[in-house]
Design an enzyme around this catalytic site. Sequence first.
Site, short mmCIF file in Angstrom:
data_model
loop_
_atom_site.label_atom_id
_atom_site.label_comp_id
_atom_site.label_asym_id
_atom_site.label_seq_id
_atom_site.Cartn_x
_atom_site.Cartn_y
_atom_site.Cartn_z
N ASN A 51 0.87 -1.19 0.00
CA ASN A 51 0.00 0.00 0.00
C ASN A 51 0.90 1.23 0.00
O ASN A 51 1.45 1.60 1.03
CB ASN A 51 -0.90 -0.03 1.24
CG ASN A 51 -1.81 1.19 1.32
OD1 ASN A 51 -1.86 2.00 0.39
ND2 ASN A 51 -2.51 1.33 2.43
N TRP A 52 1.03 1.83 -1.17
CA TRP A 52 1.93 2.97 -1.31
C TRP A 52 1.33 4.25 -0.72
O TRP A 52 2.00 5.28 -0.66
CB TRP A 52 2.29 3.19 -2.79
CG TRP A 52 3.20 2.13 -3.35
CD1 TRP A 52 3.84 1.15 -2.67
CD2 TRP A 52 3.58 1.96 -4.73
NE1 TRP A 52 4.59 0.36 -3.52
CE2 TRP A 52 4.45 0.85 -4.80
CE3 TRP A 52 3.27 2.63 -5.92
CZ2 TRP A 52 5.02 0.41 -5.99
CZ3 TRP A 52 3.84 2.19 -7.10
CH2 TRP A 52 4.71 1.09 -7.15
N LYS A 53 0.07 4.22 -0.35
CA LYS A 53 -0.62 5.40 0.19
C LYS A 53 -0.36 6.59 -0.76
O LYS A 53 -0.37 6.40 -1.97
CB LYS A 53 -0.18 5.67 1.63
CG LYS A 53 -0.36 4.41 2.49
CD LYS A 53 -0.23 4.62 3.97
CE LYS A 53 -0.46 3.29 4.69
NZ LYS A 53 -0.40 3.40 6.14
N HIS A 80 -9.78 1.47 4.93
CA HIS A 80 -8.52 1.63 5.65
C HIS A 80 -8.76 2.61 6.81
O HIS A 80 -9.56 3.54 6.68
CB HIS A 80 -7.45 2.17 4.70
CG HIS A 80 -6.07 2.09 5.27
ND1 HIS A 80 -5.62 2.99 6.21
CD2 HIS A 80 -5.07 1.22 5.07
CE1 HIS A 80 -4.39 2.66 6.55
NE2 HIS A 80 -4.02 1.59 5.87
N GLU A 104 -7.14 5.01 7.75
CA GLU A 104 -6.88 6.40 7.35
C GLU A 104 -8.09 6.99 6.62
O GLU A 104 -8.24 8.21 6.56
CB GLU A 104 -5.61 6.46 6.48
CG GLU A 104 -4.37 6.24 7.35
CD GLU A 104 -3.17 5.64 6.62
OE1 GLU A 104 -3.15 5.64 5.38
OE2 GLU A 104 -2.26 5.15 7.32
N GLU A 118 -5.88 -4.64 10.59
CA GLU A 118 -4.86 -3.62 10.80
C GLU A 118 -5.16 -2.87 12.09
O GLU A 118 -5.94 -1.91 12.09
CB GLU A 118 -4.85 -2.61 9.64
CG GLU A 118 -4.43 -3.20 8.31
CD GLU A 118 -3.80 -2.13 7.40
OE1 GLU A 118 -2.70 -2.40 6.90
OE2 GLU A 118 -4.37 -1.05 7.23
N GLY A 174 2.33 2.30 11.11
CA GLY A 174 3.38 3.32 11.08
C GLY A 174 4.05 3.57 12.42
O GLY A 174 4.78 4.55 12.58
N SER A 217 3.01 -2.11 10.59
CA SER A 217 4.44 -2.25 10.90
C SER A 217 5.05 -3.59 10.49
O SER A 217 5.89 -4.13 11.20
CB SER A 217 4.70 -1.96 12.39
OG SER A 217 4.41 -0.60 12.67
N GLY A 251 2.70 -1.07 4.46
CA GLY A 251 2.74 0.36 4.15
C GLY A 251 4.18 0.81 3.96
O GLY A 251 4.77 0.64 2.88
N GLY A 252 4.77 1.36 5.01
CA GLY A 252 6.11 1.96 4.93
C GLY A 252 7.16 1.08 4.28
O GLY A 252 7.95 1.55 3.45
P1 13P Z 1 2.77 0.46 7.91
O1 13P Z 1 3.27 -0.82 7.28
O2 13P Z 1 3.54 1.68 7.49
O3 13P Z 1 2.62 0.34 9.38
O4 13P Z 1 1.29 0.72 7.31
C1 13P Z 1 0.38 -0.33 7.34
C2 13P Z 1 -0.77 0.04 6.51
O5 13P Z 1 -1.51 0.97 6.82
C3 13P Z 1 -1.02 -0.75 5.28
O6 13P Z 1 -2.27 -0.51 4.74
#
Ligand code: 13P
Length: 243
Positions: A8-10, A91, A93, A161, A167, A206, A227-228
């Site tokens: 997930n590149w956000k 998500h 977010e 999640e 994050g 994470s 994510g990250g």
């Molecule tokens: P991180 O891997 O940066 O914690 O993010 C997880 C995420 O929100 C994937 O959708």
Amino acid sequence: MGKIIVGNWKMNVGPLAQVRDWARAISLPSAVEVVLSPSTPFLSTVSAAVEGTNVKVSAQDCSSQPEGAFTGDVSASMLKDVGVSYVIIGHSERRQGHGETSDDVRKKAAQAIKAGLIPIICIGESEQERTQGKAMDVVRKQVMESIPDEATKGKILLAYEPVWAIGSGKTPSADDIRQMHGHILSVAAQRTGLAPERISVLYGGSVKADNAAGIMAVPGVAGVLVGGASLKLEEFNSILRAA
Ligand code: 13P
């Protein structure tokens, strides 16, 4: 079944030239389903870049409506049309930053399925809900309310999640993940009437190169939503190898 790994590149990857390079640089263990989720303007570029490989493309959201006067929204069938196979829905977010409710999530997931996309329905408790001992109840309610009737026929893909793990560098213990994934599988089976083997639950929050293998070895974990660490090519490729 092989593990599913979603990057997930956000709103982090661009401009266009970088998106194209990154999509082409993913190296592929064949037993793994790799899914890349760029921002909306880059979906067709990534679809074209991965054509002929077994990498799939996911959007990060879709409209709860099939079409019409909804300025700024993108319908699930438009996503399908540009080569998208999956869509991340609900998500945290979006739930927290955009006020999306499980009602919205269910409607969006229904549109995704009708358009021939696989929704990745996200659920997870906040830190406060976990410390108050409410995590199981909160997640049960999200699962019951977020899965549309349309999902009761085929297969279903959910992503656990925990909001506090996103994050933050913090992850639940293997035991907590096993317990929560078992809980989600049983609630989703109850909601849909599907056999548990037709329900897949990804873990997200994470996930890094050094914990991915351990997390994916936990019973009930069908793969990971990253994510990250999906923004670091070497690290993402090593998560793929771990799968
Ligand atoms: P991180 O891997 O940066 O914690 O993010 C997880 C995420 O929100 C994937 O959708």
